[in-house]
Write an enzyme that holds these catalytic residues in place. Structure first.
Site, PDB file in Angstrom:
ATOM      1  N   GLU A 326       5.696  -1.343   9.773  1.00  0.00           N
ATOM      2  CA  GLU A 326       4.739  -1.373  10.869  1.00  0.00           C
ATOM      3  C   GLU A 326       4.800  -2.695  11.624  1.00  0.00           C
ATOM      4  OE1 GLU A 326       2.564   1.339   7.684  1.00  0.00           O
ATOM      5  OE2 GLU A 326       1.647  -0.602   8.136  1.00  0.00           O
ATOM      6  N   ASP A 476      -3.092   0.883   0.912  1.00  0.00           N
ATOM      7  CA  ASP A 476      -4.534   1.006   1.136  1.00  0.00           C
ATOM      8  C   ASP A 476      -5.326   0.266   0.068  1.00  0.00           C
ATOM      9  OD1 ASP A 476      -4.201   2.830   3.391  1.00  0.00           O
ATOM     10  OD2 ASP A 476      -3.548   4.272   1.898  1.00  0.00           O
TER      11      ASP A 476
END
Length: 491
Positions: A326, A476
């Site tokens: 990302e 996460d």
């Protein structure tokens, strides 16, 4: 060390010689000499812990609780049920043959799924794609759930972050997303779900996992990871965002964790642009005393990423979480530092990563950005970068994130030194574009800290699980753990 080993050897010879020359020596004397040998040998073993043991112990010393906890955290909006299955096993069950890899931005057939899976498996990299054909996806989904090794878990970045945060005794969690019966059953009972978030059917995401060294055709995985795909229209349209924001006034959180923007790639270009504008407009109404953390995920649409950066979302958030794929896509999309880099070669260079993080925090070309913190995580190491004067306890935060990466992957309560390994550089340059310096990590100093242009960087290695039980949701969990130990001066 060598002197002690020599002493142990000499003492062992002496004990044997005495016993041979004086067979009538008392048992007590012989037992004393033997115990001395064992004691010295034992001290040698215990006085030299492995680097992994020492690093884990050092983390425990620096991971201190923040002086102020968040109290209430609102989380949304992507939530689903993850069906986790062996990628190779599923492709074989679908009757697909091994083929050369090729990256497809949107999947339209099982053959494109196979090619894209191999493309990322060969790199040991995580990726996520939208599967556009509903009927084909349903067939693949049914095949996956019938696999004897298939498992069902809480899925979606928002739900996974909420699940991790709910384990903290000082935190109350509100989760908004498309939550069906199966997901509701899987969620921690301490998570609050408003009735407006409940729906009759679950959204399913397929998680194709592979192990380090696993092979399919010519593709061989250098590291364990996963490939995710879905035909998810509820999360794709972020239908729960307004539900989340409408609950803020009653819930009154200190922190809002937002994820799921990447799911909009399943929309048409016109729908995507419109929905992003609506989302940004809604987020702009969030009270200024609520900090917003955005968790990114794998994306392929440069225009969507540029929309998030420029004027749309970055100006509204305080904190950002992302991985190496990302980060690279972000700088490529916005023509930032090192944007000519097409892919990472092995472990991402720390200096290159630091240059991009510094650029993101110092504006990244977007006017009025409120972003003051970025939590970057890759397999080998983590960095938290913050603008000076906004955040505290980040040494603990980055260490806690790294520690949970090792424990969750191995499904253990604590770091097991025998089950982890180190791939991180322990000495590195802090920049590749500016005059940096060489930073070093040691077992006694597990977090390296340096400053550049008003930005402070916190770096720590990761103890990588050699044989991970489950790789889904690690990012996460890392971001959630980092937030739990972070303290904003605005709290």
């Amino acid at each position: 060390m060598w002197a002690r080993a020599l002493c142990v050897g000499l003492l062992a010879v002496t004990v044997g010689l005495i016993h041979h020359l004086q067979p009538d020596i008392s048992e007590a004397a012989l037992e004393y000499l033997t115990s001395s040998l064992h004691s010295l040998s034992s001290r040698e073993t215990t006085s030299s812990p492995s680097f992994e043991e020492a690093l884990s112990a050092a983390w425990d010393q620096v991971i201190t609780a923040p002086s102020r906890h968040w109290g209430k955290v609102a989380v949304g909006v992507n939530a689903c049920v993850d069906v986790v299955v062996s990628g190779v096993s599923l492709l074989q069950a679908l009757g697909l043959n091994p083929r050369s890899g090729g990256d497809h931005l949107v999947l339209t057939s099982p053959e494109e799924l196979a090619a894209t899976f191999v493309h990322y498996m060969q790199r040991g990299a995580a990726a996520e794609r939208f599967y556009s054909d509903a009927d084909s996806f349903q067939h693949i989904s049914r095949t996956a759930t019938q696999d004897p090794g298939a498992k069902h878990f809480v899925g979606g970045n928002a739900a996974l972050i909420a699940q991790r945060l709910a384990g903290h005794p000082h935190t109350e969690i509100l989760l908004c997303g498309p939550i069906g019966p199966k997901l509701h059953e899987l969620l921690d009972e301490r998570i609050l779900v408003p009735p407006t978030s409940l729906q009759e059917q679950d959204e399913y995401h397929l998680i194709l996992e592979y192990k380090a060294g696993e092979q399919w055709g010519s593709g061989r995985a250098p590291a364990a990871n996963r490939f995710i795909f879905s035909h998810d229209l509820s999360n794709g349209a972020m239908t729960s965002l307004e539900v989340l924001l409408s609950n803020l006034e009653d819930f009154q959180p200190k922190l809002l964790v937002l994820s799921g923007l990447h799911m909009m790639e399943g929309l048409s270009q016109e729908q995507r642009t419109s929905r992003l504008h609506e989302a940004a407009s809604a987020l702009s109404d969030v009270p200024s005393d609520i900090l917003i953390h955005l968790e990114l995920a794998s994306m392929t649409d440069g225009e969507l990423m540029r929309g998030i950066i420029y004027q749309q979302v970055f100006p509204l958030i305080s904190s950002l979480g992302l991985n190496e794929q990302e980060l690279l896509f972000l700088t490529q999309s916005a023509n930032g530092p090192h944007s000519a880099l097409s892919a990472w070669s092995g472990v991402p260079d720390v200096g290159v990563v630091s240059d991009i993080l510094s650029w993101i925090l110092q504006g990244s070309g977007s006017e009025g950005s409120g972003l003051t913190r970025v939590h970057f995580h890759t397999l080998a190491y983590h960095i938290i970068a913050t603008i000076d004067g906004f955040w505290e306890n980040q040494v603990a935060a980055v260490a806690a994130g790294a520690r949970v990466a090792g424990t969750q992957a191995c499904a253990s309560e604590t770091i097991d030194p025998a089950r982890v390994m180190l791939k991180s550089p322990l000495e590195f340059s802090t920049s590749q574009t500016e005059t940096g310096y060489t930073a070093r990590i040691s077992a006694k100093e597990p977090v390296a800290v340096w400053k550049s242009g008003g930005v402070t960087f916190h770096f720590t290695p990761v103890l990588i699980c050699k044989d991970p039980i489950r790789t889904v949701g690690l990012g996460d969990a890392i971001s959630a753990e980092g937030l739990l130990f972070s303290e904003s001066k605005a709290q």
